[in-house]
Structure formats: structure tokens, C-alpha cells
Scaffold this motif. Structure first.
Motif, PDB file in Angstrom:
ATOM      1  N   LEU A  69      26.810  45.024   1.500  1.00 56.72           N
ATOM      2  CA  LEU A  69      25.826  44.677   2.529  1.00 56.72           C
ATOM      3  C   LEU A  69      24.751  45.750   2.687  1.00 56.72           C
ATOM      4  CD1 LEU A  69      25.613  42.170   4.308  1.00 56.72           C
ATOM      5  CD2 LEU A  69      26.734  43.432   6.144  1.00 56.72           C
ATOM      6  N   LEU A  70      25.110  46.999   2.426  1.00 55.49           N
ATOM      7  CA  LEU A  70      24.132  48.092   2.506  1.00 55.49           C
ATOM      8  C   LEU A  70      22.907  47.811   1.645  1.00 55.49           C
ATOM      9  CD1 LEU A  70      26.331  51.329   2.312  1.00 55.49           C
ATOM     10  CD2 LEU A  70      24.940  50.590   4.235  1.00 55.49           C
ATOM     11  N   TYR A  71      23.128  47.173   0.495  1.00 56.71           N
ATOM     12  CA  TYR A  71      22.034  46.897  -0.441  1.00 56.71           C
ATOM     13  C   TYR A  71      21.521  45.460  -0.338  1.00 56.71           C
ATOM     14  CZ  TYR A  71      23.554  51.327  -2.348  1.00 56.71           C
ATOM     15  OH  TYR A  71      23.890  52.659  -2.485  1.00 56.71           O
ATOM     16  N   LEU A  72      22.372  44.559   0.102  1.00 61.97           N
ATOM     17  CA  LEU A  72      21.937  43.171   0.245  1.00 61.97           C
ATOM     18  C   LEU A  72      20.953  43.016   1.406  1.00 61.97           C
ATOM     19  CD1 LEU A  72      22.135  40.262  -0.684  1.00 61.97           C
ATOM     20  CD2 LEU A  72      24.199  39.994   0.726  1.00 61.97           C
ATOM     21  N   ILE A  73      21.137  43.779   2.474  1.00 64.20           N
ATOM     22  CA  ILE A  73      20.240  43.674   3.633  1.00 64.20           C
ATOM     23  C   ILE A  73      18.796  44.012   3.260  1.00 64.20           C
ATOM     24  CG2 ILE A  73      19.671  44.725   5.868  1.00 64.20           C
ATOM     25  CD1 ILE A  73      22.655  44.807   6.465  1.00 64.20           C
ATOM     26  N   PRO A  74      18.504  45.156   2.602  1.00 63.26           N
ATOM     27  CA  PRO A  74      17.111  45.425   2.211  1.00 63.26           C
ATOM     28  C   PRO A  74      16.517  44.345   1.322  1.00 63.26           C
ATOM     29  CG  PRO A  74      18.427  47.407   1.995  1.00 63.26           C
ATOM     30  CD  PRO A  74      19.391  46.287   2.262  1.00 63.26           C
ATOM     31  N   VAL A  75      17.338  43.804   0.401  1.00 71.91           N
ATOM     32  CA  VAL A  75      16.845  42.742  -0.470  1.00 71.91           C
ATOM     33  C   VAL A  75      16.441  41.525   0.353  1.00 71.91           C
ATOM     34  CG1 VAL A  75      17.498  41.098  -2.275  1.00 71.91           C
ATOM     35  CG2 VAL A  75      18.170  43.482  -2.472  1.00 71.91           C
ATOM     36  N   ARG A  76      17.306  41.123   1.284  1.00 73.38           N
ATOM     37  CA  ARG A  76      17.015  39.961   2.109  1.00 73.38           C
ATOM     38  C   ARG A  76      15.827  40.217   3.033  1.00 73.38           C
ATOM     39  NH1 ARG A  76      21.201  36.087   2.525  1.00 73.38           N
ATOM     40  NH2 ARG A  76      21.960  35.774   0.390  1.00 73.38           N
ATOM     41  N   LEU A  77      15.657  41.446   3.491  1.00 67.24           N
ATOM     42  CA  LEU A  77      14.492  41.756   4.335  1.00 67.24           C
ATOM     43  C   LEU A  77      13.198  41.598   3.548  1.00 67.24           C
ATOM     44  CD1 LEU A  77      15.728  44.883   6.341  1.00 67.24           C
ATOM     45  CD2 LEU A  77      15.389  42.557   7.199  1.00 67.24           C
ATOM     46  N   VAL A  78      13.195  42.057   2.309  1.00 66.46           N
ATOM     47  CA  VAL A  78      12.001  41.900   1.467  1.00 66.46           C
ATOM     48  C   VAL A  78      11.716  40.426   1.233  1.00 66.46           C
ATOM     49  CG1 VAL A  78      11.045  42.306  -0.830  1.00 66.46           C
ATOM     50  CG2 VAL A  78      12.272  44.136   0.353  1.00 66.46           C
ATOM     51  N   LEU A  79      12.767  39.635   1.051  1.00 64.37           N
ATOM     52  CA  LEU A  79      12.608  38.213   0.759  1.00 64.37           C
ATOM     53  C   LEU A  79      12.462  37.358   2.011  1.00 64.37           C
ATOM     54  CD1 LEU A  79      15.206  37.812  -2.151  1.00 64.37           C
ATOM     55  CD2 LEU A  79      12.744  38.203  -2.303  1.00 64.37           C
ATOM     56  N   GLY A  80      12.487  38.000   3.179  1.00 69.34           N
ATOM     57  CA  GLY A  80      12.212  37.273   4.415  1.00 69.34           C
ATOM     58  C   GLY A  80      13.391  36.569   5.048  1.00 69.34           C
ATOM     59  N   LYS A  81      14.611  37.044   4.797  1.00 71.65           N
ATOM     60  CA  LYS A  81      15.784  36.430   5.421  1.00 71.65           C
ATOM     61  C   LYS A  81      16.670  37.524   6.012  1.00 71.65           C
ATOM     62  CE  LYS A  81      19.500  33.095   4.757  1.00 71.65           C
ATOM     63  NZ  LYS A  81      20.246  32.234   3.804  1.00 71.65           N
ATOM     64  N   PRO A  82      16.344  38.012   7.208  1.00 75.91           N
ATOM     65  CA  PRO A  82      17.131  39.097   7.805  1.00 75.91           C
ATOM     66  C   PRO A  82      18.513  38.622   8.241  1.00 75.91           C
ATOM     67  CG  PRO A  82      15.499  38.282   9.365  1.00 75.91           C
ATOM     68  CD  PRO A  82      15.216  37.601   8.057  1.00 75.91           C
ATOM     69  N   PRO A  83      19.497  39.513   8.244  1.00 75.20           N
ATOM     70  CA  PRO A  83      20.846  39.139   8.684  1.00 75.20           C
ATOM     71  C   PRO A  83      20.906  38.988  10.199  1.00 75.20           C
ATOM     72  CG  PRO A  83      20.755  41.475   8.244  1.00 75.20           C
ATOM     73  CD  PRO A  83      19.406  40.921   7.855  1.00 75.20           C
ATOM     74  N   SER A  84      21.939  38.352  10.674  1.00 75.56           N
ATOM     75  CA  SER A  84      22.115  38.168  12.111  1.00 75.56           C
ATOM     76  C   SER A  84      22.621  39.458  12.756  1.00 75.56           C
ATOM     77  CB  SER A  84      23.119  37.051  12.381  1.00 75.56           C
ATOM     78  OG  SER A  84      24.414  37.438  11.945  1.00 75.56           O
ATOM     79  N   PRO A  85      22.321  39.667  14.041  1.00 74.69           N
ATOM     80  CA  PRO A  85      22.861  40.859  14.735  1.00 74.69           C
ATOM     81  C   PRO A  85      24.379  40.908  14.707  1.00 74.69           C
ATOM     82  CG  PRO A  85      21.098  39.841  16.018  1.00 74.69           C
ATOM     83  CD  PRO A  85      21.397  38.900  14.889  1.00 74.69           C
TER      84      PRO A  85
END
Length: 393
Positions: free
Chosen positions: A242-258
Motif C-alpha cells: 500500500l505504501l507504493y500503491l497509494i502514490p500510484v493511485r493518487l497520480v491516476l486520480g483514485k485516492p484511497p478511503s480514510p
């Protein structure tokens, strides 16, 4: 520990197929006092009656490891490792589990040296050893694809430890050759033919490499596979992914839930950043990134977090302007430029606004067109701001 006790322990491990006991007796990091064991084991004549005889060469090599001085520890453990993997009887599940532990020891011993030059040299040796082993397993796969056997199933074990060493040394130029070898195997073998934990590890490293290379869509695919295939009970491993998946998803416009961030203890690291990015607040976002600079540098994420979220932030800010103007069909460039300056981009001009709007339309992140004469963005009637993630997929 006496030589006779160690010998009987090794024989018991082999006879009972106990991979963990075997590893504890062949570990590169012994936790017990050997006393005169190394001297006793060094005499090859001690193995004339050893049963099973095929492990005698492993035992002799390990005796040499125990007897070696500090500078020769790693080369001697390479001999232990090679003797273990060279056996013709290497074909059972328990041996595969022992191989996992020995591969981990081989890599850890190479990386444990505090001398930079020696650490690099030992790591290169370990990489070469692991590369030869993965080639052997590759040959095993090609020999009989229908009945691959344990040797073939072991293919990803040395592959993943090669990745581990490459990332630890920041020596990523070797990685394309590793990936090429895997791709050739996966041309005719299904990923399901291999142990799930090995595929999780491989996709984790592959996703990290693609993230470093700013191949965000491919990184998302690999890290998502690793995330989904990793069992929920492995909290530490899922958090690493998740440490690396979160930045990828942020770049692609899909942030994780709180809730997901809280579950894996990542809210303090990403929570405020996500809020700032989702509203297009550039000033707050830059502040929070710089606060976490050391952490992001440590995980090689600083460049991505500092520079690669700007497209999604511009889109989010434009959407905020649209909502603030009560959802009109047109957005003047000057209004968007003013919002950008308010968000922290002090020298942002109307021309910059026009360029950004044009880029967002070209990328498909905003549905509409540019009226250059009247200097505004014209939005379509429906689905003006589609999900960025749906576009890139």
C-alpha cells in the motif's frame, strides 16, 4: 554444540523433511555457540557414514563456512547454497521451503556487510548466483511444461531475491534482464502454476520498479495484483504494498478511503496530502510534502509526490471552480487562473490557465472544448469531469 549433535540434527531434518530445522542448522546467522564444531566438521572423513549421503557435500561446505574468517563468510556460504541447490534429489516441497530461507540468508549476508565496497562485491556475487539458479529452474520448466515439478515452481524464489538486492543497492539496471527472463517463462506458463506468495513478491517489486520509471498504469496493474493476492492476515506485507500503491493511485486520480489509511496506519502520512490534492490546494500540498520529505526520500517517493500529482490537482481545482460558479457550461480562463493563484501558484497567468484547460481536455479528464476567441472552456452537458481512473484504464 557438538559435531555429533549437529550431524544427527541434520540427518533428522532430512529424514523428517523439516525445512525449518534444516535451515536452522545451515543458517548464515547462527545463534548458538559452536565451540569446536567447525573444526570437527571440517574433516571430510566425518561424513563417510553420513546418511543420507547426498547431503554430505552440503554439510562439508557449511563446515567451511563456520571455519571461515569474516572476509570469507559470504563466498563460503555461496558454496553451501550451491551445494544445496545442485542436488539431484532436490524435488520435494519441503526443500523448496528450505530454499526460500537459504535464498533470504544469501541476500541478507551479502547486504549485511558495513563496508560499502565489500557489500557491493558480495551482492554482485549473490546476484550472479541467484541468476544462475533461476536459469536452471527455467531449463527445468522448458524440459517438461506439463509436469513442471518443484524445481520449476521454485523459479520465482531467486528472481525475487535478485530484485531485493537490486533495490537495496539502488542498482536497477539489472532489473530489465530479470523481467525479460520472467516474461519468457510466462509466455507459455500461467501465473497460477507458481506459488501465490512468489507472485505477490514479484508483482510488488515489479510495481515499485514501474513506479520509479513513472510507468504509472503498469505500476498500478502490478501493485494491484500484489495487493489483491496477498492474504488479509499479512498486515505488514499489505502495508508495504500500500505504501507504493497509494502514490500510484493518487497520480491516476483514485485516492484511497480514510478507513483504509487508518486500517494500515498510513493516515498520518497520506491523509492531509490527499485532502489537499483532492481540492487542488497547491500551497497546502507542497507544505505537507516538504514536512514528509525525509520519509518520501527514504522510500524513493519524493519525486513522484512532489511533481507528478499536478495534473490531477489541476483537474480537481477546475472542478472546484465549476462547482463554485454553480455548474455553468463555460468557465472563463481568468476565473481558473485566479483560483490557481489563490491555491498557491502565485505567477499563474490567463495563458497558463488556457494551456492547462487544453491539456485536460486533450487527456480526456475534462469533457468539453476550448473557445480561444472568447477565452473560456466550454463543458459538455453530461459527465463533464469523468473519473480519471476510468480514463487511464
Amino acid at each position: 554444540m557438538r559435531a555429533s549433535d549437529w550431524t544427527s540434527g541434520l540427518q533428522q531434518a532430512v529424514r523428517t523433511r523439516d525445512s525449518h530445522l534444516l535451515h536452522s542448522l545451515l543458517t548464515a546467522f547462527p545463534q548458538f555457540d559452536f565451540g569446536s564444531l567447525s573444526a570437527e566438521l571440517a574433516a571430510t572423513s566425518s561424513w563417510t557414514s553420513f546418511v543420507p549421503a547426498e547431503y554430505a557435500s552440503v554439510a562439508v561446505a557449511y563446515a567451511g563456512f563456520l571455519h571461515a574468517d569474516e572476509m570469507a563468510l559470504h563466498p563460503q556460504f555461496v558454496r553451501v547454497f550451491t551445494a544445496f541447490t545442485a542436488q539431484n534429489v532436490f524435488c520435494d516441497e519441503w526443500q523448496m521451503q528450505a530454499l526460500r530461507l537459504l535464498c533470504a540468508d544469501l541476500a541478507s549476508l551479502a547486504l549485511a556487510n558495513k563496508d560499502t565496497d565489500a557489500r557491493t562485491a558480495q551482492s554482485v556475487t549473490a546476484l550472479d548466483t541467484l541468476s544462475r539458479l533461476s536459469s536452471i529452474f527455467n531449463v527445468e520448466i522448458n524440459r517438461d511444461r506439463e509436469r513442471m515439478g518443484v524445481r520449476g515452481c521454485c523459479f520465482f524464489i531467486p528472481i525475487n531475491h535478485q530484485f531485493r538486492i537490486c533495490f537495496a543497492l539502488n542498482e536497477l539496471t539489472r532489473c530489465p534482464k530479470i523481467i525479460e527472463q520472467v516474461d519468457k517463462v510466462l509466455e507459455f506458463m500461467s501465473p497460477s502454476d507458481f506459488p501465490p506468495q512468489d507472485l505477490v513478491a514479484y508483482n510488488y517489486y515489479l510495481g515499485r520498479l514501474r513506479l520509479i520509471n513513472h510507468e504509472f498504469e503498469d505500476a498500478d496493474k502490478s501493485l494491484t495484483i500484489a495487493w489483491k493476492e496477498c492474504p488479509d492476515g499479512y498486515i505488514v506485507h499489505k502495508r508495504k504494498i500500500l505504501l507504493y500503491l497509494i502514490p500510484v493511485r493518487l497520480v491516476l486520480g483514485k485516492p484511497p478511503s480514510p478507513d483504509l489509511l487508518l486500517q494500515y496506519n498510513l493516515f498520518n502520512m497520506y491523509g492531509e496530502l490527499i485532502v489537499s490534492a483532492s481540492t487542488g490546494n497547491f500551497a497546502d500540498y507542497d507544505y505537507h510534502v516538504m514536512q514528509r520529505r525525509n520519509w518520501f526520500v527514504r522510500y524513493k517517493l519524493f519525486g513522484v509526490m512532489k511533481h507528478r500529482l499536478k495534473v490531477s490537482m489541476f483537474r480537481n481545482l477546475l472542478k472546484q471552480v465549476w462547482a463554485g460558479l454553480e455548474f455553468p457550461r463555460t468557465i472563463p480562463f481568468e476565473h481558473f487562473a485566479a483560483a490557481c493563484r489563490f491555491a498557491g501558484l502565485r505567477d499563474f497567468s490567463n495563458e497558463d490557465s488556457e494551456c492547462i484547460c487544453q491539456s485536460l481536455v486533450d487527456l480526456g479528464y475534462v469533457k468539453g472544448y476550448i473557445n480561444h476567441d472568447r477565452r473560456f472552456l466550454v463543458l459538455l452537458k453530461n459527465n463533464q469531469f469523468p473519473s480519471m481512473y476510468s480514463i487511464v484504464q
